[in-house]
Design a protein around this motif. Structure first.
Motif, PDB file in Angstrom:
ATOM      1  N   ASP A 190       0.831  -1.202   0.000  1.00  0.00           N
ATOM      2  CA  ASP A 190       0.000   0.000   0.000  1.00  0.00           C
ATOM      3  C   ASP A 190       0.868   1.255   0.000  1.00  0.00           C
ATOM      4  OD1 ASP A 190      -1.123  -2.344   1.358  1.00  0.00           O
ATOM      5  OD2 ASP A 190      -2.951  -1.168   1.526  1.00  0.00           O
ATOM      6  N   ALA A 193       2.484   1.943  -3.326  1.00  0.00           N
ATOM      7  CA  ALA A 193       1.518   2.484  -4.287  1.00  0.00           C
ATOM      8  C   ALA A 193       1.233   3.956  -4.012  1.00  0.00           C
ATOM      9  CB  ALA A 193       0.227   1.673  -4.232  1.00  0.00           C
ATOM     10  N   LYS A 194       1.124   4.312  -2.733  1.00  0.00           N
ATOM     11  CA  LYS A 194       0.861   5.710  -2.376  1.00  0.00           C
ATOM     12  C   LYS A 194       2.051   6.599  -2.704  1.00  0.00           C
ATOM     13  CE  LYS A 194      -2.420   4.471   1.270  1.00  0.00           C
ATOM     14  NZ  LYS A 194      -2.691   4.445   2.736  1.00  0.00           N
ATOM     15  N   ASP A 196       3.947   6.193  -5.189  1.00  0.00           N
ATOM     16  CA  ASP A 196       3.894   6.389  -6.642  1.00  0.00           C
ATOM     17  C   ASP A 196       2.726   7.263  -7.069  1.00  0.00           C
ATOM     18  OD1 ASP A 196       6.117   4.846  -6.990  1.00  0.00           O
ATOM     19  OD2 ASP A 196       4.996   2.983  -7.332  1.00  0.00           O
ATOM     20  N   ALA A 198      -0.602   6.831  -6.091  1.00  0.00           N
ATOM     21  CA  ALA A 198      -1.910   6.176  -6.112  1.00  0.00           C
ATOM     22  C   ALA A 198      -2.698   6.548  -4.860  1.00  0.00           C
ATOM     23  CB  ALA A 198      -1.734   4.662  -6.184  1.00  0.00           C
ATOM     24  N   ASN A 199      -4.026   6.644  -5.005  1.00  0.00           N
ATOM     25  CA  ASN A 199      -4.870   6.880  -3.850  1.00  0.00           C
ATOM     26  C   ASN A 199      -5.301   5.544  -3.253  1.00  0.00           C
ATOM     27  OD1 ASN A 199      -6.865   5.896  -5.564  1.00  0.00           O
ATOM     28  ND2 ASN A 199      -7.584   7.948  -6.127  1.00  0.00           N
ATOM     29  N   TRP A 201      -8.175   3.920  -3.360  1.00  0.00           N
ATOM     30  CA  TRP A 201      -8.920   3.046  -4.260  1.00  0.00           C
ATOM     31  C   TRP A 201      -7.997   2.369  -5.263  1.00  0.00           C
ATOM     32  CZ3 TRP A 201     -13.705   1.853  -3.003  1.00  0.00           C
ATOM     33  CH2 TRP A 201     -14.414   2.733  -2.186  1.00  0.00           C
ATOM     34  N   THR A 202      -7.033   3.113  -5.775  1.00  0.00           N
ATOM     35  CA  THR A 202      -6.097   2.525  -6.731  1.00  0.00           C
ATOM     36  C   THR A 202      -5.241   1.457  -6.068  1.00  0.00           C
ATOM     37  OG1 THR A 202      -6.015   4.629  -7.926  1.00  0.00           O
ATOM     38  CG2 THR A 202      -4.258   3.043  -8.365  1.00  0.00           C
ATOM     39  N   ALA A 203      -4.795   1.739  -4.843  1.00  0.00           N
ATOM     40  CA  ALA A 203      -3.988   0.760  -4.115  1.00  0.00           C
ATOM     41  C   ALA A 203      -4.771  -0.525  -3.875  1.00  0.00           C
ATOM     42  CB  ALA A 203      -3.526   1.350  -2.783  1.00  0.00           C
ATOM     43  N   TRP A 205      -7.679  -1.694  -5.664  1.00  0.00           N
ATOM     44  CA  TRP A 205      -8.161  -2.417  -6.837  1.00  0.00           C
ATOM     45  C   TRP A 205      -7.051  -2.782  -7.827  1.00  0.00           C
ATOM     46  CZ3 TRP A 205     -12.597  -4.529  -6.199  1.00  0.00           C
ATOM     47  CH2 TRP A 205     -13.553  -3.924  -5.377  1.00  0.00           C
ATOM     48  N   ARG A 206      -5.953  -2.033  -7.824  1.00  0.00           N
ATOM     49  CA  ARG A 206      -4.899  -2.328  -8.792  1.00  0.00           C
ATOM     50  C   ARG A 206      -3.683  -3.011  -8.186  1.00  0.00           C
ATOM     51  NH1 ARG A 206      -4.530   2.520 -13.296  1.00  0.00           N
ATOM     52  NH2 ARG A 206      -6.742   2.487 -13.913  1.00  0.00           N
TER      53      ARG A 206
END
Length: 297
Positions: A190, A193-194, A196, A198-199, A201-203, A205-206
């Motif tokens: 997580d 991803a953040k 990079d 990402a919010n 939801w992106t963390a 679902w992706r």
């Protein structure tokens, strides 16, 4: 020479001591295999008898002596079911309800499990207790309350009524399993991803969902199976044959004066195929998903 003799005697004594251990292991292995074979026969014989009965004429079902392989092989029972639109409707209803319950349960369970796994918030422990407690309530005690609730909401004898009711019993298990699976995934995923950009939801679902496929498959197959086989609420919350599901359709073959045993068995076989195919197709992911959340590193 004496040293060679002593060494030979020592090796012989070691071989003799190993023989009882080898024999014991062989006996234990043979006993385990025998127990597994007996268990498989005990579990599989009713299924074989059900399959055999579906190919018999109704009058042959209780013939003496009983025959597992009938001489009067017939597809009449399957023909009667597959050519009857009202009975095919039972399968359609079961597919609609079970697929909708599975999709909605997975969606809610993933969101809830992510919150329970990644965040701390007031009442978290209490909510977990409530979720577990729902699993402990016998479904039979909820029939009358749910019947009154569905009638009051205008959802009696409708797809939404069945779907929402089934979700009450599939969601607790799904949330518990998905939370346990998310707990095995490192939080660094997580955070990376953040970093990079990402919010949340992106963390989710992706990043997390794609690597949680085994857990999602396990929960999905179990949820589909529970909804597909549910009998009590499908009987209570539906009134017309156009809304009945497969378990109710099998029960309707029990007439007042006679039972269509061969058609009941044929419909049971046809009703078992979807769950069996799901398990065969996703067997590896299903078993992996069930065991991944069992042990926390």
């Amino acid at each position: 020479m004496s040293n060679v003799t002593l060494r030979g005697r020592r090796e012989a004594s070691i071989d003799v001591s190993r023989q009882p251990r080898t024999a014991k292991k062989t006996l234990l292995k043979a006993g385990a295999i025998a127990a597994l074979v007996i268990g498989a026969l005990y579990a599989g014989l009713p299924v074989l008898w059900m399959l055999s009965t579906s190919f018999k004429q109704n009058g042959e079902v209780f013939a003496l002596p009983p025959k597992l392989i009938t001489s009067g092989f017939s597809l009449d029972a399957y023909t009667a079911i597959l050519t009857d639109p009202s009975r095919l409707r039972f399968f359609l209803n079961s597919y609609i309800v079970a697929i909708a319950v599975t999709v909605l349960t997975l969606l809610v369970a993933i969101l809830a499990a992510y919150g329970f796994s990644r965040y701390e918030f007031p009442g978290k422990r209490l909510i977990n207790i409530v979720i577990v407690s729902v699993q402990a309530v016998p479904p039979i005690t909820l029939v009358i309350p749910y019947f009154g609730l569905m009638v009051a909401l205008g959802l009696y004898n409708t797809y939404p009524g069945l779907i929402l009711t089934h979700m009450v019993f599939t969601l607790p298990y799904a949330i518990i399993m998905m939370t346990a699976y998310f707990n095995t995934l490192p939080r660094e995923l997580d955070e990376a991803a953040k970093v990079d950009g990402a919010n949340v939801w992106t963390a989710l679902w992706r990043v997390l969902v794609p690597i949680s496929v085994p857990g999602i498959v396990a929960v999905g197959v179990y949820t589909f199976m529970i909804s597909w086989n549910e009998f009590l609420f499908a009987l209570t919350l539906t009134r017309t044959d156009s809304m009945r599901t497969v378990p109710i359709g099998i029960q309707l073959l029990m007439g007042q004066h006679s039972f269509e045993w061969n058609q009941m068995m044929a419909m049971s076989i046809l009703g078992s195929i979807p769950v069996l195919l799901l398990f065969l197709l996703f067997q590896r992911s299903f078993i992996g998903g069930l065991t991944s959340g069992a042990v926390k590193d």
